[in-house]
Design an enzyme around this catalytic site. Structure first.
Site, PDB file in Angstrom:
ATOM      1  N   LYS A 152     -90.064  16.339   5.796  1.00  0.00           N
ATOM      2  CA  LYS A 152     -90.293  15.824   4.439  1.00  0.00           C
ATOM      3  C   LYS A 152     -89.269  16.471   3.523  1.00  0.00           C
ATOM      4  O   LYS A 152     -89.103  17.697   3.569  1.00  0.00           O
ATOM      5  CB  LYS A 152     -91.681  16.240   3.900  1.00  0.00           C
ATOM      6  CG  LYS A 152     -92.857  15.797   4.704  1.00  0.00           C
ATOM      7  CD  LYS A 152     -94.167  16.241   4.033  1.00  0.00           C
ATOM      8  CE  LYS A 152     -94.431  17.731   4.079  1.00  0.00           C
ATOM      9  NZ  LYS A 152     -94.553  18.365   5.388  1.00  0.00           N
ATOM     10  N   GLY A 258     -91.768   6.231  -3.192  1.00  0.00           N
ATOM     11  CA  GLY A 258     -90.342   5.915  -3.283  1.00  0.00           C
ATOM     12  C   GLY A 258     -89.619   6.691  -2.203  1.00  0.00           C
ATOM     13  O   GLY A 258     -90.190   6.980  -1.154  1.00  0.00           O
ATOM     14  N   CYS A 261     -87.172   6.770   2.699  1.00  0.00           N
ATOM     15  CA  CYS A 261     -87.771   6.395   3.987  1.00  0.00           C
ATOM     16  C   CYS A 261     -88.864   5.339   3.882  1.00  0.00           C
ATOM     17  O   CYS A 261     -88.721   4.259   4.452  1.00  0.00           O
ATOM     18  CB  CYS A 261     -88.314   7.638   4.677  1.00  0.00           C
ATOM     19  SG  CYS A 261     -86.989   8.727   5.202  1.00  0.00           S
ATOM     20  N   LYS A 322     -90.168  12.551  -5.702  1.00  0.00           N
ATOM     21  CA  LYS A 322     -91.310  13.461  -5.552  1.00  0.00           C
ATOM     22  C   LYS A 322     -90.824  14.868  -5.847  1.00  0.00           C
ATOM     23  O   LYS A 322     -89.598  15.096  -5.967  1.00  0.00           O
ATOM     24  CB  LYS A 322     -91.904  13.374  -4.146  1.00  0.00           C
ATOM     25  CG  LYS A 322     -90.972  13.870  -3.062  1.00  0.00           C
ATOM     26  CD  LYS A 322     -91.720  13.967  -1.757  1.00  0.00           C
ATOM     27  CE  LYS A 322     -90.840  14.598  -0.694  1.00  0.00           C
ATOM     28  NZ  LYS A 322     -91.504  14.844   0.543  1.00  0.00           N
TER      29      LYS A 322
END
Ligand SMILES: NC(=O)c1ccc[n+]([C@@H]2O[C@H](COP(=O)([O-])OP(=O)(O)OC[C@H]3O[C@@H](n4cnc5c(N)ncnc54)[C@H](O)[C@@H]3O)[C@@H](O)[C@H]2O)c1
Length: 435
Positions: A152, A258, A261, A322
């Protein structure tokens, strides 16, 4: 081992630095000269916590090298990772152009038997295309392997160093042995290395992203219904997340997913299904629910300020898709900015990491503030789009004092509704009562 990673973006750089950290010699190659020049001086092209010291230490120890010489990187490698981008093509399918370019170079320049690993997220069946492309010029045996990446952004180093699992699609004993050896240092605590066939490995990556995107869109829809029914999604989230069959992760509603990926991988999966006559209706709905969700903040802003946003000034906290990254690909903030500018409002934005990217993308369409408080000056409302730590406990008195009127639209449910009410803030969040 002599390892080369082709494509030094969010994934390639993390993979290269982490493999070097375990003692391998790693060459990270990219066609972007500026990126490579910067990296040679330990200037990272991306914001990723914990990555800079790894890059610096491993370059100093001469285990990690950066180059634009793809030929040299391939010639010297026993294992080559392909980590270039796979952006969506016009029909939504993943564009394999860059992957196949690299495959062709691998065939041309390989100088020994080698393992070729696709790290990029590629549709099921891509391995055969990559293999064919390499085989056109290959003079040595090669072993193709699919090793999708689950890191991530924002936690990428930690995720790579301590993965929940490693998925490896292989078709030869040689590749199985090399890949198992490569990953052994990262799974010492017993996390599984899941060996499987290549198609299943390719599919696993898409299925994982499809499932995560589904959870997000599902919770966003539940939150929207909570808004209309007078329920509070915070309670609902905890209520369902405590069920061990469901679990707590990925149940936070927000302004839509968003990043580089989920949007493209959901599109690619839907496309894959359509091509094979297998309609993926759940995922099609996930995608359209997400598109709708990206407009939710503007609707909430209109409920707070009235339909006519002409001449309004909006303070925006958070531009990255994010927290923990500077990545703005498909960021909900961009959809929001477009909509409010179209409606005649102006925007002054802050982000702890993404301001440089935002300046390149948006140039002078919006203003940028050095601090989050500075963004509030003269603004009719504060809109929180990204859940950065530093936005979680602001000095609310200062926020209230600096805004022209005390209106907050919170796209991440960061603040306590009762507290906002007590402070006299007109507060709108996602799926919770307004104050
Ligand atoms: N970003 C993520 O969080 C993430 C997570 C898991 C998987 N992935 C997948 O990994 C792949 C890479 O994603 P990313 O976010 O790192 O992309 P990115 O855009 O950040 O990086 C791609 C890099 O490849 C380079 N490149 C392009 N063509 C090249 C070529 N012919 N030769 C050498 N270099 C070339 C580009 O210059 C760029 O630096 C994608 O398939 C993506 O879906 C990404």
């Amino acid at each position: 081992m002599q390892i080369s990673v082709i494509g030094t973006g969010y994934v390639g750089l993390v993979v290269g630095a982490c493999l070097a950290e375990t003692g391998h010699t790693v060459r990270c190659a990219d066609i972007d000269q500026r990126k490579i020049d910067g990296l040679k001086s330990n200037i990272l092209p991306i914001y990723e916590p914990g990555l800079e010291p790894l890059v610096e230490r491993n370059q100093k120890e001469k285990r990690l090298f950066f180059t634009t010489d793809l030929r040299d990187a391939i010639e010297s490698a026993e294992v080559v990772f392909i980590a270039v981008g796979t952006p969506p093509g016009e029909d939504g399918s993943a564009d394999l152009k860059y992957v196949l370019q690299v495959a062709s170079l691998i065939g041309k320049h390989m100088s020994r038997e080698m393992v070729v690993v696709t790290k990029s997220t590629v549709p099921v069946g891509s391995a055969a295309k990559v293999s064919q492309e390499i085989a056109k010029q290959a003079k040595f045996p090669f072993h193709l392997c699919s090793n999708p990446e689950f890191l991530k952004e924002g936690d990428a180093v930690e995720d790579f160093m301590r993965p929940d699992r490693v998925v490896i699609g292989v078709e030869s004993e040689y590749a199985r042995r090399v890949m198992s050896e490569l990953y052994a240092p990262f799974v010492r605590t017993g996390k599984p290395v899941l060996l499987m066939d290549i198609s299943s490995a390719e599919m696993t990556k898409y299925a994982a992203n499809g499932m995560l995107a589904t959870r997000i869109s599902f919770m966003n829809e539940v939150a929207n219904l909570c808004d209309k029914m007078g329920a509070n999604v915070d309670f609902v989230r905890r209520g369902i997340g405590s069920d061990s069959r469901i679990g707590q992760s990925f149940l936070f509603p927000g302004p839509g997913y968003g990043g580089s990926c989920f949007p493209k991988d959901v599109k690619a999966l839907v496309r894959m299904g359509a091509e094979r006559g297998v309609p993926l209706e759940v995922l099609s709905a996930v995608e359209s629910a997400n598109e709708r969700q990206k407009t939710v903040l503007v609707s909430k802003l209109r409920s707070a300020l009235g339909d006519n946003l002409t001449g309004k000034r909006i303070a925006l906290w958070g531009l990255a898709f994010k927290a923990g990254t500077d990545d703005m690909r498909e960021a909900p903030a961009l959809t929001f900015i477009d909509a409010v500018l179209d409606a005649g409002a102006s925007v002054c934005a802050h982000d702890p990491a993404a301001m440089d990217h935002a300046r390149t993308l948006l140039s002078n369409r919006i203003e940028f503030a050095e601090t989050n408080y500075e963004a509030l000056t003269g603004a009719d409302a504060l809109v929180v789009v990204t859940d950065w730590m530093e936005y979680r406990y602001p000095d609310f008195e200062r926020v209230k004092r600096t805004l022209k009127q005390p209106v907050i639209v919170d796209g991440r449910n960061l603040y306590d509704v009762e507290k906002m009410r007590a402070l006299g803030v007109r507060y709108h969040s996602i799926g919770r009562p307004s104050a």
